[in-house]
Design a protein around this motif. Structure first.
Motif, PDB file in Angstrom:
ATOM      1  N   ALA A 174       0.663  -0.950  -0.094  1.00 43.65           N
ATOM      2  CA  ALA A 174      -0.080   0.097  -0.073  1.00 43.65           C
ATOM      3  C   ALA A 174       0.883   1.308  -0.004  1.00 43.65           C
ATOM      4  O   ALA A 174       0.390   2.220  -0.371  1.00 43.65           O
ATOM      5  CB  ALA A 174      -0.915   0.024   1.142  1.00 43.65           C
ATOM      6  N   ARG A 175       2.251   1.182   0.335  1.00 37.24           N
ATOM      7  CA  ARG A 175       3.090   2.201   0.210  1.00 37.24           C
ATOM      8  C   ARG A 175       3.525   2.874  -1.136  1.00 37.24           C
ATOM      9  O   ARG A 175       3.713   3.960  -1.192  1.00 37.24           O
ATOM     10  CB  ARG A 175       4.318   1.993   1.071  1.00 37.24           C
ATOM     11  CG  ARG A 175       3.968   1.739   2.834  1.00 37.24           C
ATOM     12  CD  ARG A 175       5.247   1.234   3.579  1.00 37.24           C
ATOM     13  NE  ARG A 175       5.591  -0.046   2.836  1.00 37.24           N
ATOM     14  CZ  ARG A 175       6.610  -0.743   3.476  1.00 37.24           C
ATOM     15  NH1 ARG A 175       7.039  -0.216   4.582  1.00 37.24           N
ATOM     16  NH2 ARG A 175       7.142  -1.800   2.952  1.00 37.24           N
TER      17      ARG A 175
ATOM     18  N   ARG B 224       1.028   5.264  -2.838  1.00 36.54           N
ATOM     19  CA  ARG B 224       0.982   6.560  -1.822  1.00 36.54           C
ATOM     20  C   ARG B 224       2.396   7.153  -2.322  1.00 36.54           C
ATOM     21  O   ARG B 224       2.373   8.537  -2.333  1.00 36.54           O
ATOM     22  CB  ARG B 224       0.887   6.353  -0.321  1.00 36.54           C
ATOM     23  CG  ARG B 224       0.773   7.475   0.420  1.00 36.54           C
ATOM     24  CD  ARG B 224       0.487   7.096   1.769  1.00 36.54           C
ATOM     25  NE  ARG B 224       0.002   8.616   2.384  1.00 36.54           N
ATOM     26  CZ  ARG B 224      -0.265   8.251   3.631  1.00 36.54           C
ATOM     27  NH1 ARG B 224      -0.386   7.403   4.521  1.00 36.54           N
ATOM     28  NH2 ARG B 224      -0.412   9.450   4.533  1.00 36.54           N
TER      29      ARG B 224
ATOM     30  N   ALA C 269       1.862   8.881  -5.452  1.00 37.62           N
ATOM     31  CA  ALA C 269       1.125   9.937  -5.472  1.00 37.62           C
ATOM     32  C   ALA C 269       1.815  11.128  -5.057  1.00 37.62           C
ATOM     33  O   ALA C 269       1.472  12.388  -5.366  1.00 37.62           O
ATOM     34  CB  ALA C 269      -0.129   9.668  -4.214  1.00 37.62           C
ATOM     35  N   ALA C 270       2.799  10.981  -4.273  1.00 39.40           N
ATOM     36  CA  ALA C 270       3.586  11.987  -3.746  1.00 39.40           C
ATOM     37  C   ALA C 270       4.350  12.620  -4.679  1.00 39.40           C
ATOM     38  O   ALA C 270       4.556  13.795  -5.157  1.00 39.40           O
ATOM     39  CB  ALA C 270       4.506  11.586  -2.697  1.00 39.40           C
TER      40      ALA C 270
ATOM     41  N   PRO D 179      -6.104   1.143  -7.376  1.00 42.95           N
ATOM     42  CA  PRO D 179      -5.287   2.111  -7.739  1.00 42.95           C
ATOM     43  C   PRO D 179      -5.124   2.022  -9.376  1.00 42.95           C
ATOM     44  O   PRO D 179      -4.631   3.187  -9.936  1.00 42.95           O
ATOM     45  CB  PRO D 179      -3.753   1.707  -7.112  1.00 42.95           C
ATOM     46  CG  PRO D 179      -4.214   0.831  -5.876  1.00 42.95           C
ATOM     47  CD  PRO D 179      -5.588   0.301  -6.120  1.00 42.95           C
TER      48      PRO D 179
ATOM     49  N   ASN E 106      -4.148  11.646  -1.566  1.00 45.25           N
ATOM     50  CA  ASN E 106      -3.540  10.296  -1.437  1.00 45.25           C
ATOM     51  C   ASN E 106      -2.093  10.362  -0.548  1.00 45.25           C
ATOM     52  O   ASN E 106      -1.819   9.651   0.138  1.00 45.25           O
ATOM     53  CB  ASN E 106      -3.362   9.754  -2.651  1.00 45.25           C
ATOM     54  CG  ASN E 106      -3.203   8.138  -2.507  1.00 45.25           C
ATOM     55  OD1 ASN E 106      -2.945   7.736  -1.559  1.00 45.25           O
ATOM     56  ND2 ASN E 106      -3.131   7.349  -3.739  1.00 45.25           N
ATOM     57  N   ALA E 107      -1.418  11.364  -1.103  1.00 42.92           N
ATOM     58  CA  ALA E 107      -0.019  11.347  -0.465  1.00 42.92           C
ATOM     59  C   ALA E 107      -0.106  11.861   0.884  1.00 42.92           C
ATOM     60  O   ALA E 107       0.605  11.152   1.720  1.00 42.92           O
ATOM     61  CB  ALA E 107       0.940  12.398  -1.313  1.00 42.92           C
TER      62      ALA E 107
ATOM     63  N   GLY F 133      -3.451   9.593   2.655  1.00 40.55           N
ATOM     64  CA  GLY F 133      -3.773   8.100   2.303  1.00 40.55           C
ATOM     65  C   GLY F 133      -5.088   7.777   1.781  1.00 40.55           C
ATOM     66  O   GLY F 133      -5.884   6.960   1.756  1.00 40.55           O
ATOM     67  N   TYR F 134      -5.847   9.065   1.260  1.00 43.58           N
ATOM     68  CA  TYR F 134      -7.107   8.972   0.954  1.00 43.58           C
ATOM     69  C   TYR F 134      -7.026   8.976  -0.708  1.00 43.58           C
ATOM     70  O   TYR F 134      -6.935  10.168  -1.272  1.00 43.58           O
ATOM     71  CB  TYR F 134      -8.020   9.940   1.388  1.00 43.58           C
ATOM     72  CG  TYR F 134      -9.438  10.031   1.040  1.00 43.58           C
ATOM     73  CD1 TYR F 134     -10.203   9.161   1.564  1.00 43.58           C
ATOM     74  CD2 TYR F 134     -10.127  10.665  -0.052  1.00 43.58           C
ATOM     75  CE1 TYR F 134     -11.570   8.926   1.406  1.00 43.58           C
ATOM     76  CE2 TYR F 134     -11.255  10.655  -0.415  1.00 43.58           C
ATOM     77  CZ  TYR F 134     -12.089   9.628   0.176  1.00 43.58           C
ATOM     78  OH  TYR F 134     -13.457   9.525  -0.028  1.00 43.58           O
ATOM     79  N   CYS F 135      -7.432   7.834  -1.423  1.00 47.54           N
ATOM     80  CA  CYS F 135      -7.467   7.887  -2.848  1.00 47.54           C
ATOM     81  C   CYS F 135      -8.671   8.046  -3.303  1.00 47.54           C
ATOM     82  O   CYS F 135      -9.666   7.207  -3.220  1.00 47.54           O
ATOM     83  CB  CYS F 135      -6.713   6.451  -3.132  1.00 47.54           C
ATOM     84  SG  CYS F 135      -6.933   6.147  -5.001  1.00 47.54           S
TER      85      CYS F 135
END
Length: 138
Positions: free
Chosen positions: A5-6, A9, A12-13, A75, A115-116, A119-121
């Motif tokens: 899951a990382r 994220r 996204a960053a 994702p 998300n970044a 953590g909300y996608c």
């Protein structure tokens, strides 16, 4: 097979940085790069995007084992949603109208930032809604 899951994220960053730089500089090339990254992520999953590759090769080996996994489909759907916004932004920046490029890019940036940072996608949540609606419709 579930994914770390990382990874999404992290992607996204990086995406948020690229999209912020696009808005600051007005660079069509940066947005074109991000559009390609979204396209690769939508076609092959977040793990196959350029940022997923960097995460797998350079970041994940330096982290401890993942505590959380997630299904790859949400994702991947989020990458497709990002692709739509980035492609729309690319059209706006190159062909107009003038407001469309910055607006679409800002929408994609907002989603990547959520998300970044939290953590909300949004794209993942859209996937779940679409899935619920299509299952009920069958």
């Amino acid at each position: 097979m579930d994914i770390d899951a990382r990874g999404p994220r992290f992607g996204a960053a990086v995406t948020a940085v690229v999209l912020a730089a696009t808005l600051i500089t007005g660079s069509v090339w940066l947005l074109a790069w991000q559009t390609l990254a979204f396209a690769l992520g939508a076609a092959g999953g977040a793990a196959r995007s350029p940022y997923g590759w960097v995460f797998r090769r350079a970041v994940r080996p330096r982290l401890g084992p993942p505590a959380e996994f997630e299904a790859p489909e949400p994702p991947r759907f989020a990458q497709a949603v990002g692709l739509v916004f980035a492609a729309t932004g690319l059209i706006g920046w190159t062909a107009g109208p003038a407001w469309l490029g910055p607006a679409a890019t800002a929408c994609a940036l907002a989603a990547a930032f959520l998300n970044a940072a939290f953590g909300y996608c949004l794209g993942c949540e859209m996937y779940l809604v679409v899935r619920r609606v299509t299952v009920r419709a069958q």
